[in-house]
Design an enzyme around this catalytic site. Structure first.
Site, PDB file in Angstrom:
ATOM      1  N   ASN A 459      40.624  -7.626 162.013  1.00 17.81           N
ATOM      2  CA  ASN A 459      41.065  -8.028 163.353  1.00 17.81           C
ATOM      3  C   ASN A 459      42.326  -7.292 163.759  1.00 17.81           C
ATOM      4  O   ASN A 459      43.134  -6.887 162.923  1.00 17.81           O
ATOM      5  CB  ASN A 459      41.351  -9.531 163.396  1.00 17.81           C
ATOM      6  N   CYS A 460      42.483  -7.135 165.053  1.00 15.68           N
ATOM      7  CA  CYS A 460      43.761  -6.732 165.633  1.00 15.68           C
ATOM      8  C   CYS A 460      44.239  -7.900 166.483  1.00 15.68           C
ATOM      9  O   CYS A 460      43.892  -9.052 166.220  1.00 15.68           O
ATOM     10  CB  CYS A 460      43.622  -5.431 166.429  1.00 15.68           C
ATOM     11  N   LYS A 461      45.030  -7.642 167.475  1.00 13.31           N
ATOM     12  CA  LYS A 461      45.517  -8.706 168.351  1.00 13.31           C
ATOM     13  C   LYS A 461      44.379  -9.262 169.208  1.00 13.31           C
ATOM     14  O   LYS A 461      44.166 -10.470 169.282  1.00 13.31           O
ATOM     15  CB  LYS A 461      46.642  -8.148 169.227  1.00 13.31           C
ATOM     16  N   THR A 467      40.284  -3.122 166.541  1.00 12.80           N
ATOM     17  CA  THR A 467      39.158  -3.709 165.809  1.00 12.80           C
ATOM     18  C   THR A 467      37.887  -2.912 166.055  1.00 12.80           C
ATOM     19  O   THR A 467      37.096  -2.670 165.136  1.00 12.80           O
ATOM     20  CB  THR A 467      38.957  -5.171 166.237  1.00 12.80           C
TER      21      THR A 467
END
Length: 561
Positions: A459-461, A467
């Protein structure tokens, strides 16, 4: 707040706001107000009408042929139409101002797509801001609010309406295929709403065919942008899965100000990721539904920059790590509610074991060094779980990998090579620099997790840009390995054949569709040109084709959160 009719009571400021908006919209469409004159057809305009989402049609097929322009005018129309719909939700569906604008847009439709002009691009980018200003001006006039308060109300109202619109649209499985050297690969992105055993999704708070977009940053009940990503190949008359993992947005509901609610929300999101991970292992899920307490290994790879200098991602990483730690104390068993094939909620018992990494992959991390020390404090512990206490490249792997290799599996050589590559990267701090491959560590951690039968999650933000690039890098390497039976060396640029694979994956992995699902426009913000040039990551070299690079970038630069 009820806002009354505009025309009979509009203040001068409100009228000016509308005129400014009208001018921006109309000039952007290159039409004369009240005349509905369509834009002139560009010399290189494609003759056909572009219709996406038809059977067999994909964003990849469409964008792959967009050689003449960075942005399609049709895509800009669609984005602006969606923004007008959001504004109509706030101001009322029968609002005369927005109705007039919508009618003008209908008159301005062109029969064939063409490259958008710079003026049209600027108008599309400014429309959201101008709509918020219009809502603010009307709110101020009707309710006597100070300008700043009215603008704050308008921005919140618009954002809430936009989030609701994005969440409530259908969230459906995305399936694209690509062919390379005679092999047919299928990329599948399965949203949480379609993680089903029976007629309903597995989650206790049902998605009911909807989703939670990346902008829903206060949601404490659901994981943001939760999908199961799979790539398979068709050979010997059947489909063989090459990789399966879980992708999502950051576990932190970072705009929730109450620290207790924020942490509870992070844990709720983590539980949904665990439920999705269990769903990705059908045999393990069946055992859990039969009453067995099952062990579930998950390798979580965060892609955030663990610093609060820009964007407060450091705090988000802390929230995510705290959530994993609270659910994975040694020997701890947790109870999850899963909706079974009959549609009934059933309690299952799992013993989660999570190796939680965070690897910064953007310019702030790889060019300026932000967040590296904080990330590596988490990574050292997670590497010991995965590879044992001796992280020397020449040492025999321990930890989860050592346990797997002790069984002398068929993939012994692949697992051993990936483990050695990861330890080399770690020893030489190669993950602290772009070095021709920004995701060198993150991608190999996910691949190794899959190879040892753990569940990879990343995951990213937002769960869509970094992602999505991670998703594409994984699939590029897997397809390349399937074709050549060789793993790429860390930090190496793809050769011409590898670039062709990467180009096909970028356009046909489902990531452009996921970006559109979350924002209303397809395009990856990872693709950018910064000044000075030394700050840019290596993606133009990795992709190897300017037109493909621009297609993957899409209209991301025109979209504001």
């Amino acid at each position: 707040m009820q806002i009354q009719s505009f025309y009979h009571s509009a203040s001068l400021k409100t009228q000016e706001a509308f005129k400014s908006l009208q001018k921006t919209l109309y000039n952007g469409m290159q039409i004369l107000s009240g005349q509905g004159k369509a834009p002139a057809k560009a010399p290189d305009a494609r003759p056909e009408i572009i219709v996406l989402r038809e059977p067999g049609a994909t964003w990849g097929n469409y964008l792959q042929h967009q050689k003449t322009s960075n942005h399609s005018l049709h895509n800009l129309y669609n984005l602006q139409r969606d923004l007008l719909t959001v504004a109509a939700t706030v101001l009322g569906k029968q609002d005369p101002v927005l109705t007039s604008m919508a009618n003008q847009m209908e008159l301005a439709k062109v029969k064939a797509d063409r490259p958008a002009t710079k003026q049209e691009e600027a108008a599309a980018k400014a429309l959201k801001k101008n709509l918020i200003e219009l809502i603010a001006a009307r709110t101020q006039q009707q309710n006597g609010l100070p300008a700043k308060e009215a603008h704050r109300f308008a921005a919140v109202a618009f954002r809430d309406a936009q989030v609701k619109q994005l969440n409530n649209q259908p969230w459906q499985t995305i399936k694209n295929t690509l062919t390379h050297n005679g092999h047919h690969y299928t990329n599948t992105q399965l949203p949480a709403a379609e993680m089903k055993i029976g007629a309903k999704d597995i989650f206790p708070s049902a998605y009911e065919g909807k989703g939670v977009c990346s902008w829903d940053t206060k949601n404490i009940h659901h994981a943001n942008n939760l999908w199961m990503s799979t790539v398979s190949v068709h050979e010997d008359g059947k489909d063989k899965t090459l990789f399966c993992g879980i992708r999502h947005g950051v576990l932190s509901p970072y705009h929730e100000k109450d620290p207790l609610l924020r942490q509870a929300g992070a844990e709720n999101k983590a539980k949904e990721v665990l439920a999705a991970a269990l769903f990705s292992k059908p045999e393990l899920l069946n055992r859990a539904l039969e009453g067995e307490a099952v062990s579930l290994k998950l390798v979580s790879v965060g892609l955030l920059t663990a610093s609060n200098i820009f964007g407060k991602e450091g705090t988000m990483v802390e929230d995510q790590m705290r959530a994993w730690q609270s659910l994975t104390q040694p020997g701890k068993m947790i109870h999850l509610k899963i909706r079974n094939k009959d549609g009934d909620l059933q309690t299952v018992k799992i013993k989660p074991d999570v190796a939680a990494f965070n690897v910064g992959v953007n310019e702030l991390a790889l060019k300026l060094g932000f967040g590296l020390k904080a990330s590596d404090s988490y990574n050292a512990e997670a590497l010991h779980q995965l590879l044992g206490n001796d992280l020397r490249p020449e040492a025999r792997p321990g930890g989860w990998v050592g346990e797997w290799l002790a069984q002398y599996p068929d993939n012994y050589e692949v697992v051993n090579t990936l483990a050695r590559q990861i330890k080399d990267i770690w020893k030489n701090n190669q993950h602290h620099k772009d070095g021709g491959e920004p995701y060198k560590l993150a991608q190999r951690l996910a691949m190794l997790a899959h190879e040892i039968d753990a569940v990879p999650a990343w995951n990213c933000k937002s769960g869509k840009d970094r992602t999505g690039m991670m998703d594409s890098e994984i699939k590029r390497e897997l397809i390349s390995f399937h074709q050549t039976h060789m793993l790429s060396a860390p930090g190496s640029l793809p050769d011409s054949g590898g670039q062709k694979i990467f180009q096909k994956v970028l356009l046909n992995s489902g990531n452009l569709e996921i970006q559109k699902q979350n924002t209303g426009g397809a395009g990856n913000k990872v693709m950018k040109n910064l000044s000075p040039e030394v700050l840019n990551l290596s993606y133009q070299k990795r992709v190897g084709d300017e037109n493909i690079w621009q297609s993957v970038k899409g209209i991301s630069s025109l979209i504001t959160s």
